[in-house]
Scaffold this motif. Structure first.
Motif, PDB file in Angstrom:
ATOM      1  N   UNK A 146       0.980  -1.261  -0.037  1.00 54.12           N
ATOM      2  CA  UNK A 146       0.119  -0.116   0.150  1.00 54.12           C
ATOM      3  C   UNK A 146       0.781   1.273  -0.077  1.00 54.12           C
ATOM      4  N   UNK A 147       0.392   2.259  -0.503  1.00 49.88           N
ATOM      5  CA  UNK A 147       0.990   3.619  -0.371  1.00 49.88           C
ATOM      6  C   UNK A 147       0.935   4.130   0.915  1.00 49.88           C
ATOM      7  N   UNK A 148       2.256   4.528   1.542  1.00 45.27           N
ATOM      8  CA  UNK A 148       2.248   4.837   2.979  1.00 45.27           C
ATOM      9  C   UNK A 148       1.299   6.267   3.172  1.00 45.27           C
ATOM     10  N   UNK A 149       1.215   6.906   2.082  1.00 38.17           N
ATOM     11  CA  UNK A 149       0.537   8.352   2.230  1.00 38.17           C
ATOM     12  C   UNK A 149      -0.795   8.205   1.460  1.00 38.17           C
ATOM     13  N   UNK A 150      -1.496   6.978   1.506  1.00 39.74           N
ATOM     14  CA  UNK A 150      -2.758   6.646   0.922  1.00 39.74           C
ATOM     15  C   UNK A 150      -3.813   7.713   1.680  1.00 39.74           C
ATOM     16  N   UNK A 151      -4.630   8.577   1.210  1.00 36.02           N
ATOM     17  CA  UNK A 151      -5.534   9.377   1.812  1.00 36.02           C
ATOM     18  C   UNK A 151      -6.482   8.406   2.524  1.00 36.02           C
TER      19      UNK A 151
END
Length: 183
Positions: A146-151
């Motif tokens: 997953x993206x660490x900065x996924x909103x």
């Protein structure tokens, strides 16, 4: 070993004691007997070590899909990290919720991450090192992230993220209809 439950089922913090004297210190890193209720019938199959050179660097958020889903036991043996777990289990009451735990050698804490959860961390000190115990072998065809900065996740990292790997930067954002993984 003292086991502390978190708000996410199966994600636990294990406290151990460090015994120190003028010669140095001793800490038990793992005990199958003490952790039998957590580990169950699983076996530790792989042990990995990572070193993160730069404070602020983020690694993650990683997991493996079934049938190679794995439980991880993570311990910081040098430096200090902000360790994060995200629940990806379909149908879980804490689906897409996250738990963060500071880990360092002095506190002698270990974080247990069950199957179906993504894991990542941010180094809070340069040259931080982690030991990972895994209940499944690394299987490249089953790995995901997953993206660490996924909103959609809204993870609050203590520092600005620096030094992401190309792989971690390339993880897609979760789609609006993401239903999780079956474990």
């Amino acid at each position: 070993m003292n086991v502390i439950q978190t708000a996410i089922a199966g994600v636990v913090v294990v406290e151990t004691r460090t015994h120190a004297d003028p010669r140095g210190a001793f800490t038990r890193l793992y005990c199958a007997r003490s952790l039998a209720d957590i580990i169950g019938p699983r076996t530790i199959l792989q042990i990995n070590h990572s070193r993160t050179a730069l404070a602020g660097a983020v690694r993650g958020m990683h997991f493996q899909h079934p049938p190679h889903a794995e439980m991880k036991l993570v311990r910081c043996v040098k430096g200090r990290v902000w360790d994060v777990v995200v629940d990806l289990r379909a149908g879980s009451p804490t689906f897409l919720k996250w738990h963060a735990q500071g880990l360092d050698m002095e506190s002698a804490r270990m974080l247990v991450i069950p199957e179906g959860c993504a894991h990542g961390f941010q180094a809070l000190e340069a040259d931080s090192e982690l030991i990972y115990l895994h209940t499944a072998f690394y299987t490249p065809s089953s790995e995901a992230g997953l993206r660490h900065d996924d909103p959609k996740l809204g993870i609050r990292w203590p520092r600005e993220a620096v030094e992401l790997s190309p792989r971690d930067r390339s993880h897609p954002l979760l789609p609006a209809d993401y239903a999780g993984i079956q474990v």
